[in-house]
Design an enzyme around this catalytic site. Structure first.
Site: not given
Ligand code: COA
Length: 356
Positions: A115, A283, A313
């Site tokens: 990224c 980004h 992304n």
């Molecule tokens: N749809 C529905 N539910 C989902 C899901 C989806 N696509 N993905 C995860 N969940 C659920 C999880 O299973 C979890 O359920 P639980 O509470 O029953 O265990 C719940 O949603 C929360 O998951 P969590 O991972 O804690 O959510 P979050 O608020 O951290 O959001 C991301 C997840 C991935 C969107 C977030 O963490 C993120 O964007 N992180 C950075 C990623 C990034 O920038 N990556 C590229 C770097 S360049």
């Protein structure tokens, strides 16, 4: 002594034809429009037709950038291609682009900073131009992330509404296992042409880049690498080791911290304040990360542009895609100071100041 700067003189982008909404993804996995929109800001992403590769997106974007910059392909004397999803394991996408565009036999780098690839590319270009090693450079960021999607051919058809056969319970569970990752990413290509110009009032001003490999396993692909012998095998596929692993919460926190720090560093090093910046292009990994950074840096709304809702992304393509959109809409005017900021797998991060 003549002082040369790399000036962005043209940009172009290529968005593939298949728009996929959050509701469409919910046809093949346990997810919802509400969850994706609220947690990430993504509403739509685009995927290539089967057979279109990263170099194809890069070539289409590069053609537009060359035309926009009134640059003849034969004038290009350096190519830097940033991608984590090359057409082949090797060679990289740079040589393929060189051949498809009919460029001279110039040096072609492929760089793999995920990224942050575009910002690492800008620094590489800047160094070549300052050293007098290049005058006309094509810098490309392109990705075909749809190859990472774990869906069966039948599930792809159902996703697009081309079949009435829904996923089996096992397929649905398999697709849902990767939902925190797959829903975020899209395919795209974008490119800029940079020209060496004497003067110093325009061009790449400065970059601050960083890496901490200690956290490599917070976002990486555990399989299909040369730690394995053979490097790929059916067991790895059965385990899903060819799909990236991501600790979303950890990455979120680190991105929110590092992006703010590195943006402040590059400004301070150049005696500048955030008020001196006309536009901040971040980004596009998660709208919430960027809103946090905007607030922490004290940037007003009218100086930040988002497009994650449209494309998701697109890794190395996000920043040149934003640049291209802004240039086309007249949001970047000659002389504007633009701050580019990114964070990604590595873990790596960077901030670059460009005088348009
Ligand atoms: N749809 C529905 N539910 C989902 C899901 C989806 N696509 N993905 C995860 N969940 C659920 C999880 O299973 C979890 O359920 P639980 O509470 O029953 O265990 C719940 O949603 C929360 O998951 P969590 O991972 O804690 O959510 P979050 O608020 O951290 O959001 C991301 C997840 C991935 C969107 C977030 O963490 C993120 O964007 N992180 C950075 C990623 C990034 O920038 N990556 C590229 C770097 S360049």
């Amino acid at each position: 002594m003549r002082f040369m700067r790399a000036v962005i003189v043209g940009s172009g982008s290529e968005i593939p034809p298949n728009a996929v909404t959050n509701q469409m993804l919910a046809r093949i996995m346990d997810t919802s429009d509400e969850w994706i929109r609220e947690r990430s800001g993504v509403e739509t992403r685009y995927y290539v037709d089967l057979g279109t590769a990263t170099s194809d997106l890069g070539v289409a974007a590069a053609r537009r950038a060359l035309a926009e910059g009134a640059t003849a392909p034969e004038d290009v004397d350096l190519v830097v291609f940033a991608t984590m999803t090359p057409d082949y394991y090797f060679p990289g996408a740079g040589p393929l682009l060189q051949a498809k565009l009919g460029l001279r036999n110039v040096p072609c780098f492929d760089i793999r900073q995920q990224c942050v690839g575009f910002l690492y590319g800008l620094q590489l270009v800047d160094a070549h131009v300052r050293a007098g090693l290049a005058r006309t450079v094509l810098l490309v960021g392109a990705e075909v992330h749809s190859g990472f999607m774990p869906y069966s051919a039948a599930n792809w058809d159902y996703l697009y509404g081309r079949s009435d056969v829904p996923p089996t319970p096992a397929e649905h569970a398999w697709n849902s296992r990767f939902r925190h990752l797959t829903v975020l990413f899209g395919d795209a290509g974008a490119a800029v042409v940079l020209q060496a110009q004497e003067d110093g009032s325009r061009g790449i001003v400065d970059s601050v880049l960083g890496t901490d490999g200690a956290d490599y396993d917070k976002l990486y692909v555990p399989g299909t690498g040369f730690k394995h012998r053979p490097y790929t095998d059916p067991e790895q596929f059965a385990r899903g080791d060819h799909i990236p692993v991501m600790d979303g919460r950890y990455v979120f926190k680190l991105a929110a911290t590092r992006m703010v720090e590195v943006a402040q560093q590059v400004l301070a090093r150049n005696g500048l304040r955030i008020d001196d910046v006309a536009l901040v292009l971040m980004h596009q990994a998660n709208r919430r990360i960027n809103e946090h950074c905007q607030k922490a840096l004290g940037v007003p709304d009218d100086k930040v542009v988002h497009n994650i809702h449209k494309y998701g992304n697109t890794t190395a393509a996000t920043i040149p895609l934003l640049w291209d959109e802004c240039a086309r809409r007249g949001r970047i005017r000659p002389g504007d100071l633009v701050l580019l900021v990114a964070f990604g797998a590595g873990m790596s991060w960077g901030a670059t100041l460009v005088r348009a």
